[in-house]
Write a protein that holds these residues in place. Structure first.
Motif, PDB file in Angstrom:
ATOM      1  N   THR A 200       8.483  -2.914  -8.614  1.00 12.65           N
ATOM      2  CA  THR A 200       9.065  -2.103  -9.684  1.00 12.65           C
ATOM      3  C   THR A 200       8.558  -2.573 -11.042  1.00 12.65           C
ATOM      4  O   THR A 200       8.193  -1.764 -11.913  1.00 12.65           O
ATOM      5  CB  THR A 200      10.596  -2.178  -9.640  1.00 12.65           C
ATOM      6  N   GLU A 201       8.530  -3.890 -11.237  1.00 11.44           N
ATOM      7  CA  GLU A 201       8.038  -4.440 -12.493  1.00 11.44           C
ATOM      8  C   GLU A 201       6.566  -4.088 -12.720  1.00 11.44           C
ATOM      9  O   GLU A 201       6.117  -3.946 -13.862  1.00 11.44           O
ATOM     10  CB  GLU A 201       8.207  -5.962 -12.496  1.00 11.44           C
ATOM     11  N   ALA A 202       5.813  -3.959 -11.620  1.00  8.84           N
ATOM     12  CA  ALA A 202       4.388  -3.623 -11.726  1.00  8.84           C
ATOM     13  C   ALA A 202       4.163  -2.115 -11.816  1.00  8.84           C
ATOM     14  O   ALA A 202       3.026  -1.671 -11.987  1.00  8.84           O
ATOM     15  CB  ALA A 202       3.634  -4.191 -10.532  1.00  8.84           C
ATOM     16  N   GLY A 203       5.245  -1.336 -11.670  1.00 11.69           N
ATOM     17  CA  GLY A 203       5.132   0.117 -11.767  1.00 11.69           C
ATOM     18  C   GLY A 203       4.578   0.771 -10.518  1.00 11.69           C
ATOM     19  O   GLY A 203       3.987   1.858 -10.600  1.00 11.69           O
ATOM     20  N   VAL A 204       4.779   0.124  -9.358  1.00 18.25           N
ATOM     21  CA  VAL A 204       4.289   0.707  -8.100  1.00 18.25           C
ATOM     22  C   VAL A 204       5.431   0.758  -7.093  1.00 18.25           C
ATOM     23  O   VAL A 204       6.509   0.202  -7.312  1.00 18.25           O
ATOM     24  CB  VAL A 204       3.116  -0.116  -7.514  1.00 18.25           C
ATOM     25  N   ASP A 205       5.198   1.442  -5.982  1.00 17.32           N
ATOM     26  CA  ASP A 205       6.219   1.580  -4.942  1.00 17.32           C
ATOM     27  C   ASP A 205       6.348   0.301  -4.124  1.00 17.32           C
ATOM     28  O   ASP A 205       5.381  -0.451  -3.949  1.00 17.32           O
ATOM     29  CB  ASP A 205       5.867   2.736  -4.005  1.00 17.32           C
ATOM     30  N   PHE A 206       7.550   0.070  -3.590  1.00 16.45           N
ATOM     31  CA  PHE A 206       7.780  -1.017  -2.647  1.00 16.45           C
ATOM     32  C   PHE A 206       6.960  -0.727  -1.397  1.00 16.45           C
ATOM     33  O   PHE A 206       7.039   0.360  -0.832  1.00 16.45           O
ATOM     34  CB  PHE A 206       9.272  -1.099  -2.316  1.00 16.45           C
ATOM     35  N   ALA A 207       6.174  -1.698  -0.933  1.00 12.36           N
ATOM     36  CA  ALA A 207       5.150  -1.428   0.087  1.00 12.36           C
ATOM     37  C   ALA A 207       5.668  -1.423   1.518  1.00 12.36           C
ATOM     38  O   ALA A 207       5.053  -0.808   2.392  1.00 12.36           O
ATOM     39  CB  ALA A 207       4.019  -2.448  -0.035  1.00 12.36           C
ATOM     40  N   TYR A 208       6.803  -2.109   1.777  1.00  5.93           N
ATOM     41  CA  TYR A 208       7.202  -2.360   3.156  1.00  5.93           C
ATOM     42  C   TYR A 208       8.561  -1.771   3.504  1.00  5.93           C
ATOM     43  O   TYR A 208       9.424  -1.573   2.638  1.00  5.93           O
ATOM     44  CB  TYR A 208       7.257  -3.884   3.416  1.00  5.93           C
ATOM     45  N   SER A 209       8.727  -1.531   4.806  1.00  4.78           N
ATOM     46  CA  SER A 209      10.041  -1.179   5.335  1.00  4.78           C
ATOM     47  C   SER A 209      10.824  -2.469   5.568  1.00  4.78           C
ATOM     48  O   SER A 209      10.287  -3.569   5.426  1.00  4.78           O
ATOM     49  CB  SER A 209       9.894  -0.415   6.653  1.00  4.78           C
ATOM     50  N   GLU A 210      12.076  -2.332   5.973  1.00  4.03           N
ATOM     51  CA  GLU A 210      12.874  -3.535   6.245  1.00  4.03           C
ATOM     52  C   GLU A 210      12.334  -4.305   7.437  1.00  4.03           C
ATOM     53  O   GLU A 210      12.659  -5.488   7.635  1.00  4.03           O
ATOM     54  CB  GLU A 210      14.335  -3.150   6.488  1.00  4.03           C
ATOM     55  N   HIS A 211      11.466  -3.676   8.246  1.00  3.05           N
ATOM     56  CA  HIS A 211      10.829  -4.348   9.375  1.00  3.05           C
ATOM     57  C   HIS A 211       9.444  -4.889   9.003  1.00  3.05           C
ATOM     58  O   HIS A 211       8.655  -5.248   9.880  1.00  3.05           O
ATOM     59  CB  HIS A 211      10.720  -3.392  10.564  1.00  3.05           C
ATOM     60  N   LYS A 212       9.143  -4.897   7.705  1.00  5.99           N
ATOM     61  CA  LYS A 212       7.902  -5.458   7.164  1.00  5.99           C
ATOM     62  C   LYS A 212       6.654  -4.697   7.616  1.00  5.99           C
ATOM     63  O   LYS A 212       5.589  -5.284   7.828  1.00  5.99           O
ATOM     64  CB  LYS A 212       7.786  -6.952   7.523  1.00  5.99           C
ATOM     65  N   GLN A 213       6.806  -3.388   7.741  1.00  9.12           N
ATOM     66  CA  GLN A 213       5.670  -2.522   8.052  1.00  9.12           C
ATOM     67  C   GLN A 213       5.308  -1.712   6.819  1.00  9.12           C
ATOM     68  O   GLN A 213       6.186  -1.295   6.050  1.00  9.12           O
ATOM     69  CB  GLN A 213       6.010  -1.605   9.238  1.00  9.12           C
ATOM     70  N   ILE A 214       4.011  -1.464   6.634  1.00  3.30           N
ATOM     71  CA  ILE A 214       3.525  -0.782   5.442  1.00  3.30           C
ATOM     72  C   ILE A 214       4.025   0.665   5.419  1.00  3.30           C
ATOM     73  O   ILE A 214       3.977   1.360   6.443  1.00  3.30           O
ATOM     74  CB  ILE A 214       1.983  -0.844   5.371  1.00  3.30           C
ATOM     75  N   VAL A 215       4.517   1.124   4.272  1.00  2.00           N
ATOM     76  CA  VAL A 215       5.029   2.496   4.154  1.00  2.00           C
ATOM     77  C   VAL A 215       4.322   3.276   3.052  1.00  2.00           C
ATOM     78  O   VAL A 215       4.555   4.467   2.898  1.00  2.00           O
ATOM     79  CB  VAL A 215       6.551   2.497   3.895  1.00  2.00           C
ATOM     80  N   ILE A 216       3.451   2.625   2.299  1.00  2.41           N
ATOM     81  CA  ILE A 216       2.715   3.326   1.247  1.00  2.41           C
ATOM     82  C   ILE A 216       1.382   3.817   1.803  1.00  2.41           C
ATOM     83  O   ILE A 216       0.849   3.244   2.757  1.00  2.41           O
ATOM     84  CB  ILE A 216       2.490   2.412   0.025  1.00  2.41           C
ATOM     85  N   PRO A 217       0.808   4.859   1.235  1.00  7.80           N
ATOM     86  CA  PRO A 217      -0.476   5.372   1.735  1.00  7.80           C
ATOM     87  C   PRO A 217      -1.633   4.477   1.314  1.00  7.80           C
ATOM     88  O   PRO A 217      -1.521   3.713   0.335  1.00  7.80           O
ATOM     89  CB  PRO A 217      -0.577   6.745   1.080  1.00  7.80           C
ATOM     90  N   PRO A 218      -2.757   4.541   2.023  1.00  4.65           N
ATOM     91  CA  PRO A 218      -3.950   3.782   1.624  1.00  4.65           C
ATOM     92  C   PRO A 218      -4.342   4.130   0.197  1.00  4.65           C
ATOM     93  O   PRO A 218      -4.235   5.278  -0.234  1.00  4.65           O
ATOM     94  CB  PRO A 218      -5.013   4.248   2.622  1.00  4.65           C
ATOM     95  N   GLY A 219      -4.772   3.121  -0.539  1.00  2.33           N
ATOM     96  CA  GLY A 219      -5.151   3.337  -1.926  1.00  2.33           C
ATOM     97  C   GLY A 219      -4.123   2.829  -2.904  1.00  2.33           C
ATOM     98  O   GLY A 219      -4.449   2.567  -4.068  1.00  2.33           O
ATOM     99  N   ARG A 220      -2.878   2.667  -2.460  1.00  3.85           N
ATOM    100  CA  ARG A 220      -1.841   2.125  -3.323  1.00  3.85           C
ATOM    101  C   ARG A 220      -1.828   0.600  -3.207  1.00  3.85           C
ATOM    102  O   ARG A 220      -1.962   0.061  -2.112  1.00  3.85           O
ATOM    103  CB  ARG A 220      -0.469   2.674  -2.934  1.00  3.85           C
ATOM    104  N   PRO A 221      -1.638  -0.119  -4.316  1.00  2.00           N
ATOM    105  CA  PRO A 221      -1.625  -1.576  -4.251  1.00  2.00           C
ATOM    106  C   PRO A 221      -0.300  -2.112  -3.729  1.00  2.00           C
ATOM    107  O   PRO A 221       0.741  -1.462  -3.829  1.00  2.00           O
ATOM    108  CB  PRO A 221      -1.848  -1.990  -5.703  1.00  2.00           C
TER     109      PRO A 221
END
Length: 406
Positions: A200-221
């Protein structure tokens, strides 16, 4: 080793411990630091079997003794050998050699008076290779910092460990490059899902689910929690920094692609698998090295071009298990840029996540043209993990194969 007023000075030894043991036994020297004591100085243990013959109606094997030079090899009757696993391996290697020549054989030595020199030579080479690969496997597991085990297997040819590769766990900076950053501020979250966390501080979406799996699309940091964050080690926003969780195997491919990597465990879709690490060099140095690599047909340069094009990761000599991951035009791994303590946008960490469920025993691959940011359409892709000037044929074998790596 030389003594001084402050103690002993030591220098690295280029010989293996086994070679030093052989020298000690040959010269009848005691050296406890490498395991040679008065009690075991004259101990004999079968390391591998070199040859076979029938002598006076009795089966004999030429034995290489562990910790003894080859000049001490001796012929021993089978009844003297208490090493069923090594005997079985000798028969297996003999059978495989004949199978490669398309010669029929039951896999046993009945009726054979002695082995052809070419066969015994092949068996010895395979035994030496097996020992060298086992030592390399042990070295890799000593050096790795993650919890998953690394295994090595070659059932294809006589290729041994790479002679000019050094295993590292993190980026290796070259002169003029600083890869170790220090976080200035961290989150105050007790629950990073609901708090004002690092993404949030970096202005981007939270990358992981509560199970630590990626939830953002490729290309997002990905911005993970760092060393100054109040959250603990079990925070779901600490994934890449914990290292690969899976046991993996470096194996020799059957279709001329050299070494590859396969997983020994099931991997769920969108899971972190490994980082791509190596030397971090300037783009100018990457151009110079790229010309050398082109002539050899190798691909180890990965541009760190998240926002600029100043640095490149070179995993040719220094790297982790990702050094051995092959290309595929239909890969099961996807590249993401990750920031943890070092927030320099010119130096993201490169993480590989699974694009689908991966079976145990399946080879891991990523697209060498894959980028970690921006539009990933076929019209916009650049050659990120290697600036190739000579077109290299692709051997991935996928239905969507483009025919070339670049």
């Amino acid at each position: 080793m030389a003594a001084s007023a402050r103690g002993a000075w030591c220098v690295p030894c280029l010989a293996s411990q086994e070679t030093l043991q052989e020298l000690c036994r040959k010269e009848k020297l005691i050296c406890k630091c490498i395991g040679i004591t008065r009690r075991n100085l004259n101990s004999y243990e079968v390391e591998y079997l070199c040859d076979y013959k029938i002598k006076k109606g009795t089966e004999h094997f030429l034995v290489k003794w562990k910790g003894w030079p080859e000049s001490c090899n001796t012929w021993e009757p089978k009844d003297n050998l208490k090493c069923p696993a090594i005997l079985k391996q000798f028969h297996t290697d003999h059978f495989k050699y004949l199978s490669q020549l398309h010669l029929s054989n039951s896999g046993i030595l009945n009726g054979i008076k002695s082995l052809d020199p070419a066969i015994s030579d092949s068996i010895v080479k395979k035994a030496r290779q097996r020992i060298a690969l086992r030592r390399w496997e042990e070295e890799l597991n000593r050096k790795k910092s993650h919890c998953g085990m690394i295994y090595v297997e070659n059932t294809v040819d006589l290729e041994g460990p790479p002679v000019d590769f050094f295993y590292i766990n993190d980026y290796k900076a070259t002169p003029g490059v600083i890869t170790l950053g220090e976080a200035i501020v961290g989150c105050e979250c007790t629950d990073c899902f609901t708090g004002k966390c690092c993404p949030t501080e970096a202005g981007v979406d939270f990358a992981y689910s509560e199970h630590k799996q990626i939830v953002i699309p490729p290309g997002r940091p990905i911005y993970e929690c760092n060393s100054r964050c109040k959250c603990g080690p079990d925070c779901p926003n600490r994934v890449v920094q914990k290292g690969p969780p899976y046991s993996l195997c470096i194996f020799r491919t059957h279709n001329g692609r050299g070494w590859g990597v396969q997983t020994l465990q099931k991997i769920k879709k969108n899971s972190f698998v490994m980082e791509y690490v190596g030397e971090v060099i300037t783009s100018e140095e990457a151009e110079r090295r790229g010309q050398q690599y082109d002539s050899k047909g190798i691909t180890y340069l990965f541009d760190l071009d998240y926002e600029s094009d100043e640095f490149t990761v070179d995993a040719a000599r220094y790297g982790n298990i990702s050094h051995f991951v092959n290309h595929s035009c239909d890969p099961n791994l996807q590249v993401f840029n990750v920031f943890i303590d070092n927030l320099d946008v010119r130096l993201p960490r490169i993480a590989l996540f699974s694009t689908r469920n991966i079976r145990a025993g399946e080879e891991l691959t990523f697209d060498y043209q894959m980028k970690g940011y921006g539009d990933l359409s076929s019209d916009s892709i650049d050659m990120s993990p290697a600036r190739k000037r000579v077109r290299t044929a692709c051997k991935c074998g996928s239905a969507t194969c483009r025919g070339f790596l670049n």
